[in-house]
Design an enzyme around this catalytic site. Sequence first.
Site, PDB file in Angstrom:
ATOM      1  N   LYS A   1       0.841  -1.180   0.000  1.00  0.00           N
ATOM      2  CA  LYS A   1       0.000   0.000   0.000  1.00  0.00           C
ATOM      3  C   LYS A   1       0.890   1.249   0.000  1.00  0.00           C
ATOM      4  O   LYS A   1       2.054   1.174   0.446  1.00  0.00           O
ATOM      5  CB  LYS A   1      -0.935  -0.021   1.206  1.00  0.00           C
TER       6      LYS A   1
ATOM      7  N   ASP B   1      -0.954  -5.470   2.755  1.00  0.00           N
ATOM      8  CA  ASP B   1      -1.146  -4.542   3.871  1.00  0.00           C
ATOM      9  C   ASP B   1      -0.619  -5.268   5.105  1.00  0.00           C
ATOM     10  O   ASP B   1      -1.226  -6.231   5.573  1.00  0.00           O
ATOM     11  CB  ASP B   1      -2.622  -4.194   4.023  1.00  0.00           C
ATOM     12  N   HIS B   2       0.540  -4.827   5.615  1.00  0.00           N
ATOM     13  CA  HIS B   2       1.211  -5.584   6.681  1.00  0.00           C
ATOM     14  C   HIS B   2       0.339  -5.756   7.914  1.00  0.00           C
ATOM     15  O   HIS B   2       0.546  -6.674   8.709  1.00  0.00           O
ATOM     16  CB  HIS B   2       2.526  -4.900   7.068  1.00  0.00           C
TER      17      HIS B   2
ATOM     18  N   LYS C   1      -0.485  -9.255  11.337  1.00  0.00           N
ATOM     19  CA  LYS C   1      -0.279  -9.213  12.782  1.00  0.00           C
ATOM     20  C   LYS C   1      -1.007 -10.366  13.467  1.00  0.00           C
ATOM     21  O   LYS C   1      -2.130 -10.723  13.111  1.00  0.00           O
ATOM     22  CB  LYS C   1      -0.766  -7.872  13.344  1.00  0.00           C
TER      23      LYS C   1
ATOM     24  N   GLU D   1      -1.156   6.880  17.494  1.00  0.00           N
ATOM     25  CA  GLU D   1       0.298   6.883  17.577  1.00  0.00           C
ATOM     26  C   GLU D   1       0.772   8.109  18.340  1.00  0.00           C
ATOM     27  O   GLU D   1       0.232   9.206  18.153  1.00  0.00           O
ATOM     28  CB  GLU D   1       0.931   6.913  16.185  1.00  0.00           C
TER      29      GLU D   1
ATOM     30  N   ASP E   1      -4.102   7.213   4.704  1.00  0.00           N
ATOM     31  CA  ASP E   1      -2.990   6.375   5.169  1.00  0.00           C
ATOM     32  C   ASP E   1      -3.450   5.252   6.081  1.00  0.00           C
ATOM     33  O   ASP E   1      -2.862   4.171   6.080  1.00  0.00           O
ATOM     34  CB  ASP E   1      -1.961   7.251   5.903  1.00  0.00           C
TER      35      ASP E   1
ATOM     36  N   HIS F   1      -5.953   0.020   6.574  1.00  0.00           N
ATOM     37  CA  HIS F   1      -5.837  -0.717   7.836  1.00  0.00           C
ATOM     38  C   HIS F   1      -7.178  -0.827   8.568  1.00  0.00           C
ATOM     39  O   HIS F   1      -7.617  -1.920   8.930  1.00  0.00           O
ATOM     40  CB  HIS F   1      -4.846  -0.028   8.781  1.00  0.00           C
TER      41      HIS F   1
ATOM     42  N   LYS G   1      -1.893  10.891  14.620  1.00  0.00           N
ATOM     43  CA  LYS G   1      -0.499  10.966  15.038  1.00  0.00           C
ATOM     44  C   LYS G   1      -0.358  11.994  16.159  1.00  0.00           C
ATOM     45  O   LYS G   1      -1.182  12.886  16.309  1.00  0.00           O
ATOM     46  CB  LYS G   1       0.389  11.342  13.853  1.00  0.00           C
TER      47      LYS G   1
END
Length: 506
Positions: free
Chosen positions: A156, A185-186, A190, A224, A243, A248, A348
């Site tokens: 992505k 998409d990492h 998980k 975050e 993003d 996600h 963020k």
Amino acid sequence: MKGTKTVDPTIIIILGATGDLAWRKLIPGIYNLYLDKWLPEKFAVVGVSKSEMSNDAYLAHVKEGVDKFSRRGKSDDATWNKFAEQITYTPGGFDDDSTYTNLESKLEEIEGKWEVKANRVFYLAVPPSYFDDIVTKIGHCKLAQDKAKSRIVIEKPFGRDLESAKKLNNLLHDMYDETQIYRLDHYLGKETVQNIFAFRFANALFEPIWNRNYIDHIQITVSEQLGVGTRGNYYETSGALRDMIQNHILQLVCLIAMEPPVSFEADEVRNKKVDVLNAIRLIKPEEVQQHAVRGQYGAGWIEGEKVAGYRTEPDVNKNSNIDTFAAVKFHVDNWRWHGVPIYVRTGKRLNETMSVISLQFRPVPHQSFPASATGNWQSNRLVLNIQPRMGIKLGFQAKRPGIEMSLSPVEMQFDYDHTYTSNSTETPEAYETLLLDIMEGDSTLFMRADQVEAAWKVVMPIIENWENNPAVNFPNYAAGTAGPEEAEALIARDGHNWFVTPPENK
């Protein structure tokens, strides 16, 4: 851990081999798969990048990355040296035909030595601006013409809006079959994200109450403490909505809201996810302000340290209108979830780093206890912690010890660290799981073209509204806080409040 799956001989070609992704994640991930004996006996890694460097220099570079970022820490020299024998580096520009001619010669040399046709995994570890050139060159040079053994991996972002996503998908489909394309998409790799499958569909206890009759609302928070750091150039073209929420968070919505799959086959699971995205109610332009909130962080304090505002970060426009915080109220208009709001937020420079899903159950239909017994009453809540603390908690009421009837909330908790005695260094990271799936040809955890486009359709009304109506109050939250006040109002209008992680579970 010893691998039990069978992987055919494989060559992993990393385009962008000197970049940060390869250095921090890919080579360390492949090395850990090697240590855990998941890789086939015949494997090779071929690095391709614009940087002119020798093979020895490249090996020294990636070893430094492994020593710094591997979950196991510093590598053992003898083991590393044996692993490194399978790595080669080839410099070349991505728009240069000779790069791909040289690459083809290298692949044929390896396969000739092995005397077998290998799986070819082309991993595009490059910025999106290079996608078109690389995808086209690989296709034209017929490096991936074997549909059964050749795979194209793209990280992505998959476009920056619906139109560009369709354009990218069309380009890919001109060159490759959909079965060859792995949109990565990492987040889906998980452990705790995958555990949502197990929790929902391996337990008879929860699925019967996993619907509008019992669940009042759902919250998803991905926050975050970090700012944009050195990613200012990228973030100026993206923002929090693009993003995080478009990919996600909407993936988490799919896992929470999807119907039970008939099997764990890749397309069966992905069909169920697409159904969720297609059922999400599109927000009308005139309703965006009531359903979505944006924010941008100003200067503030994070754990006692003064931090800068977004507009003073490197490579950021001093008058930037980019959102570093986004919160949205979604509705899934189907039989299971009709009338159940799903609140999501991400940002963020917030007060804590966490990824958590909270399912708030409806209150009991009749309160039979005296008021004096229920002063601390709370409705049942199920909390799925994704990071940093991995686990699942179920909150319910219990009688406090004593002569009088007095109720208070308590928790049943499943905690990865306490339940599994294995060291955390033995838990595979997301990239390891996903890399192995790619080598095996398992696309369950990867996004299909229609899924990508359906996710863009969901957020496009918000994106278009925000781009056409610049924010007049940025920055509107200080670093180290929970985000803009408007986000609290978004959920408070419905009589709810954002779930806050108890201090002891941080």
